[in-house]
Design a protein around this motif. Structure first.
Motif, PDB file in Angstrom:
ATOM      1  N   THR A   1      79.148  29.720  51.562  1.00 25.37           N
ATOM      2  CA  THR A   1      80.188  29.785  52.610  1.00 25.37           C
ATOM      3  C   THR A   1      79.891  30.152  54.093  1.00 25.37           C
ATOM      4  O   THR A   1      80.121  28.984  54.893  1.00 25.37           O
ATOM      5  CB  THR A   1      81.148  30.899  52.313  1.00 25.37           C
ATOM      6  OG1 THR A   1      81.945  31.142  51.100  1.00 25.37           O
ATOM      7  CG2 THR A   1      82.387  31.045  53.173  1.00 25.37           C
ATOM      8  N   THR A   2      78.783  30.705  54.326  1.00 26.99           N
ATOM      9  CA  THR A   2      78.090  30.893  55.611  1.00 26.99           C
ATOM     10  C   THR A   2      77.552  29.321  56.188  1.00 26.99           C
ATOM     11  O   THR A   2      77.813  29.009  57.197  1.00 26.99           O
ATOM     12  CB  THR A   2      77.381  32.006  55.720  1.00 26.99           C
ATOM     13  OG1 THR A   2      78.014  33.121  55.451  1.00 26.99           O
ATOM     14  CG2 THR A   2      76.536  31.858  56.963  1.00 26.99           C
ATOM     15  N   ILE A   3      76.774  29.094  55.020  1.00 31.05           N
ATOM     16  CA  ILE A   3      75.979  27.728  55.462  1.00 31.05           C
ATOM     17  C   ILE A   3      77.111  26.573  55.713  1.00 31.05           C
ATOM     18  O   ILE A   3      76.887  25.752  56.905  1.00 31.05           O
ATOM     19  CB  ILE A   3      75.351  27.345  54.202  1.00 31.05           C
ATOM     20  CG1 ILE A   3      74.056  28.159  54.027  1.00 31.05           C
ATOM     21  CG2 ILE A   3      74.795  25.943  54.504  1.00 31.05           C
ATOM     22  CD1 ILE A   3      73.240  28.229  52.695  1.00 31.05           C
ATOM     23  N   PHE A   4      78.127  26.616  54.830  1.00 32.47           N
ATOM     24  CA  PHE A   4      79.118  25.421  55.030  1.00 32.47           C
ATOM     25  C   PHE A   4      79.799  25.486  56.538  1.00 32.47           C
ATOM     26  O   PHE A   4      80.073  24.768  57.319  1.00 32.47           O
ATOM     27  CB  PHE A   4      80.261  25.417  54.056  1.00 32.47           C
ATOM     28  CG  PHE A   4      81.336  24.503  54.166  1.00 32.47           C
ATOM     29  CD1 PHE A   4      81.160  23.427  53.409  1.00 32.47           C
ATOM     30  CD2 PHE A   4      82.419  24.641  54.914  1.00 32.47           C
ATOM     31  CE1 PHE A   4      82.317  22.385  53.622  1.00 32.47           C
ATOM     32  CE2 PHE A   4      83.510  23.592  55.075  1.00 32.47           C
ATOM     33  CZ  PHE A   4      83.227  22.524  54.096  1.00 32.47           C
ATOM     34  N   TRP A   5      80.245  26.870  56.948  1.00 29.73           N
ATOM     35  CA  TRP A   5      81.044  26.951  58.062  1.00 29.73           C
ATOM     36  C   TRP A   5      80.181  27.008  59.428  1.00 29.73           C
ATOM     37  O   TRP A   5      80.504  26.614  60.300  1.00 29.73           O
ATOM     38  CB  TRP A   5      81.680  28.239  57.872  1.00 29.73           C
ATOM     39  CG  TRP A   5      83.230  28.023  57.227  1.00 29.73           C
ATOM     40  CD1 TRP A   5      83.311  28.457  56.038  1.00 29.73           C
ATOM     41  CD2 TRP A   5      84.047  27.235  57.437  1.00 29.73           C
ATOM     42  NE1 TRP A   5      84.254  27.999  55.535  1.00 29.73           N
ATOM     43  CE2 TRP A   5      85.005  27.332  56.393  1.00 29.73           C
ATOM     44  CE3 TRP A   5      84.537  26.520  58.502  1.00 29.73           C
ATOM     45  CZ2 TRP A   5      86.277  26.489  56.387  1.00 29.73           C
ATOM     46  CZ3 TRP A   5      85.907  25.779  58.530  1.00 29.73           C
ATOM     47  CH2 TRP A   5      86.726  26.108  57.589  1.00 29.73           C
ATOM     48  N   THR A   6      78.853  27.384  59.067  1.00 34.36           N
ATOM     49  CA  THR A   6      77.924  27.453  60.289  1.00 34.36           C
ATOM     50  C   THR A   6      77.557  26.184  60.609  1.00 34.36           C
ATOM     51  O   THR A   6      77.597  25.614  62.095  1.00 34.36           O
ATOM     52  CB  THR A   6      76.877  28.248  60.011  1.00 34.36           C
ATOM     53  OG1 THR A   6      76.980  29.556  59.761  1.00 34.36           O
ATOM     54  CG2 THR A   6      75.546  27.923  61.075  1.00 34.36           C
TER      55      THR A   6
ATOM     56  N   TYR B   1      69.331  26.848  67.021  1.00 31.65           N
ATOM     57  CA  TYR B   1      67.822  26.481  67.511  1.00 31.65           C
ATOM     58  C   TYR B   1      67.531  25.184  67.097  1.00 31.65           C
ATOM     59  O   TYR B   1      66.952  24.357  67.706  1.00 31.65           O
ATOM     60  CB  TYR B   1      66.901  27.627  67.103  1.00 31.65           C
ATOM     61  CG  TYR B   1      65.645  27.253  67.583  1.00 31.65           C
ATOM     62  CD1 TYR B   1      65.043  27.275  68.826  1.00 31.65           C
ATOM     63  CD2 TYR B   1      64.329  26.820  66.718  1.00 31.65           C
ATOM     64  CE1 TYR B   1      63.786  27.200  69.229  1.00 31.65           C
ATOM     65  CE2 TYR B   1      63.176  26.651  67.022  1.00 31.65           C
ATOM     66  CZ  TYR B   1      62.686  26.811  68.389  1.00 31.65           C
ATOM     67  OH  TYR B   1      61.443  26.441  68.769  1.00 31.65           O
ATOM     68  N   ARG B   2      67.559  25.047  65.900  1.00 30.13           N
ATOM     69  CA  ARG B   2      67.278  23.620  65.139  1.00 30.13           C
ATOM     70  C   ARG B   2      68.068  22.764  65.445  1.00 30.13           C
ATOM     71  O   ARG B   2      67.645  21.286  65.871  1.00 30.13           O
ATOM     72  CB  ARG B   2      67.522  23.526  63.531  1.00 30.13           C
ATOM     73  CG  ARG B   2      67.049  22.535  63.029  1.00 30.13           C
ATOM     74  CD  ARG B   2      67.058  22.518  61.505  1.00 30.13           C
ATOM     75  NE  ARG B   2      66.225  23.732  60.821  1.00 30.13           N
ATOM     76  CZ  ARG B   2      66.665  24.685  60.362  1.00 30.13           C
ATOM     77  NH1 ARG B   2      68.072  24.871  60.214  1.00 30.13           N
ATOM     78  NH2 ARG B   2      65.714  25.646  59.874  1.00 30.13           N
ATOM     79  N   LEU B   3      69.438  22.757  65.981  1.00 33.95           N
ATOM     80  CA  LEU B   3      70.141  21.623  66.837  1.00 33.95           C
ATOM     81  C   LEU B   3      69.786  21.341  68.093  1.00 33.95           C
ATOM     82  O   LEU B   3      69.793  20.152  68.375  1.00 33.95           O
ATOM     83  CB  LEU B   3      71.632  22.300  66.616  1.00 33.95           C
ATOM     84  CG  LEU B   3      72.695  21.296  67.333  1.00 33.95           C
ATOM     85  CD1 LEU B   3      72.679  19.953  66.450  1.00 33.95           C
ATOM     86  CD2 LEU B   3      74.142  21.882  67.270  1.00 33.95           C
ATOM     87  N   LEU B   4      69.290  22.458  68.961  1.00 28.84           N
ATOM     88  CA  LEU B   4      69.044  22.277  70.123  1.00 28.84           C
ATOM     89  C   LEU B   4      67.584  21.427  70.369  1.00 28.84           C
ATOM     90  O   LEU B   4      67.413  20.891  71.175  1.00 28.84           O
ATOM     91  CB  LEU B   4      68.923  23.642  70.916  1.00 28.84           C
ATOM     92  CG  LEU B   4      70.326  24.138  71.086  1.00 28.84           C
ATOM     93  CD1 LEU B   4      70.027  25.630  71.976  1.00 28.84           C
ATOM     94  CD2 LEU B   4      71.238  23.525  72.194  1.00 28.84           C
ATOM     95  N   ARG B   5      66.852  21.336  69.219  1.00 26.46           N
ATOM     96  CA  ARG B   5      65.653  20.820  69.180  1.00 26.46           C
ATOM     97  C   ARG B   5      65.746  19.400  68.603  1.00 26.46           C
ATOM     98  O   ARG B   5      64.774  18.614  68.552  1.00 26.46           O
ATOM     99  CB  ARG B   5      64.596  21.581  68.281  1.00 26.46           C
ATOM    100  CG  ARG B   5      64.264  23.079  69.019  1.00 26.46           C
ATOM    101  CD  ARG B   5      63.093  23.310  68.154  1.00 26.46           C
ATOM    102  NE  ARG B   5      61.774  22.585  68.183  1.00 26.46           N
ATOM    103  CZ  ARG B   5      60.793  23.086  68.506  1.00 26.46           C
ATOM    104  NH1 ARG B   5      60.306  24.131  68.860  1.00 26.46           N
ATOM    105  NH2 ARG B   5      59.758  21.871  68.255  1.00 26.46           N
TER     106      ARG B   5
ATOM    107  N   LEU C   1      72.936  18.345  61.499  1.00 25.02           N
ATOM    108  CA  LEU C   1      72.665  19.504  60.688  1.00 25.02           C
ATOM    109  C   LEU C   1      72.974  19.155  59.312  1.00 25.02           C
ATOM    110  O   LEU C   1      72.857  20.147  58.403  1.00 25.02           O
ATOM    111  CB  LEU C   1      73.491  20.671  61.136  1.00 25.02           C
ATOM    112  CG  LEU C   1      72.836  21.379  62.364  1.00 25.02           C
ATOM    113  CD1 LEU C   1      73.748  22.705  62.845  1.00 25.02           C
ATOM    114  CD2 LEU C   1      71.511  21.735  62.324  1.00 25.02           C
ATOM    115  N   THR C   2      73.270  17.890  59.022  1.00 25.14           N
ATOM    116  CA  THR C   2      73.846  17.866  57.398  1.00 25.14           C
ATOM    117  C   THR C   2      72.996  16.630  57.147  1.00 25.14           C
ATOM    118  O   THR C   2      73.407  15.856  55.964  1.00 25.14           O
ATOM    119  CB  THR C   2      75.309  17.549  57.149  1.00 25.14           C
ATOM    120  OG1 THR C   2      75.675  16.259  57.840  1.00 25.14           O
ATOM    121  CG2 THR C   2      76.241  18.864  57.600  1.00 25.14           C
TER     122      THR C   2
END
Length: 249
Positions: free
Chosen positions: A95-100, A10-14, A76-77
């Motif tokens: 790990t979830t944050i890195f790969w997401t 959602y953040r990326l699409l905005r 996103l980074t």
């Protein structure tokens, strides 16, 4: 985990930069094709109004594609990195944050690449003179670029997640994709067994790929895939291990 992926998506699409960057990339392709088309209309025997020449601009832009990939990864980074501490406090694993962040930005970069591919072929085949086997050679040349650009994207993501400054990332990418082969040659040319290592440099591979495409003799180069996979694997391995131990300010 799914809630985090949805929130990042959602953040990326905005992000206005997602649409601006994509729009500019597509616009430049249209402008390049139209310039060749109009020059051909007003200049007799204009030699560059061919689909092969248009496609060659893509095949020769490996380093530029990596820079564009960095713009997508930064979505996103970049400033969003300040939200990582908050995500961790809510129980999201590193790990979830890195790969997401990796998969989401990579997915939208790939979507742009696919859209660009259809656009450039459509423009080349409809506005410019068609040449035999130009599309086939173009697709083969692109297949050699895919692992190298993916490696570049992986390196960018690793360095961004480890808080390396953007300027240092750009310098590293320019060296890797424009001078690495020559550096390997200078360092290892007198060492038996390593004096052929320079042939696996991304810059050498991209240059050879372009030359073969222009000679209408493109072929799938296994060295591109070896180099791309090795670089991507090393970058992602280092990134995941170091990010899990990194202090989050």
């Amino acid at each position: 985990m799914m809630n985090y992926i949805k929130s990042e998506h959602y953040r990326l699409l905005r992000k206005p930069s997602l649409y601006v960057t994509s729009g500019i990339c597509l616009l430049f392709q249209v402008m390049a094709a139209l310039l060749l088309y109009f020059f051909n209309q007003f200049e007799t025997d204009f030699p560059y109004a061919t689909s092969r020449f248009l496609y060659s601009n893509v095949v020769s832009s490996g380093t530029l594609l990596v820079i564009i990939a960095m713009l997508f990864n930064l979505m996103l980074t970049g400033k969003d990195m300040s939200l990582i501490k908050q995500a961790i406090s809510f129980g999201i694993s590193r790990t979830t944050i890195f790969w997401t962040k990796f998969m989401l930005t990579l997915s939208y970069f790939l979507l742009l690449c696919i859209a660009s591919l259809f656009l450039i072929i459509g423009l080349g085949e409809n506005l410019l003179s068609q040449e035999e086997n130009s599309i086939a050679n173009f697709l083969i040349a692109l297949s050699n670029m895919i692992p190298l650009v993916f490696a570049g994207f992986s390196i960018i993501h690793m360095m961004r997640m480890l808080k390396v400054a953007t300027m240092y990332i750009i310098i590293f990418l320019l060296v890797l994709f424009t001078y690495s082969g020559e550096l390997f040659w200078m360092i290892f040319r007198s060492i038996n067994g390593l004096n052929e290592l320079y042939k696996y440099g991304p810059d050498i591979l991209l240059r050879n790929n372009l030359n073969h495409f222009m000679d209408q003799a493109a072929y799938v180069d296994y060295r591109c895939w070896i180099t791309g996979i090795v670089l991507a694997f090393i970058a992602l391995l280092i990134g995941t291990r170091k990010f899990t131990k990194q202090n989050i300010d």
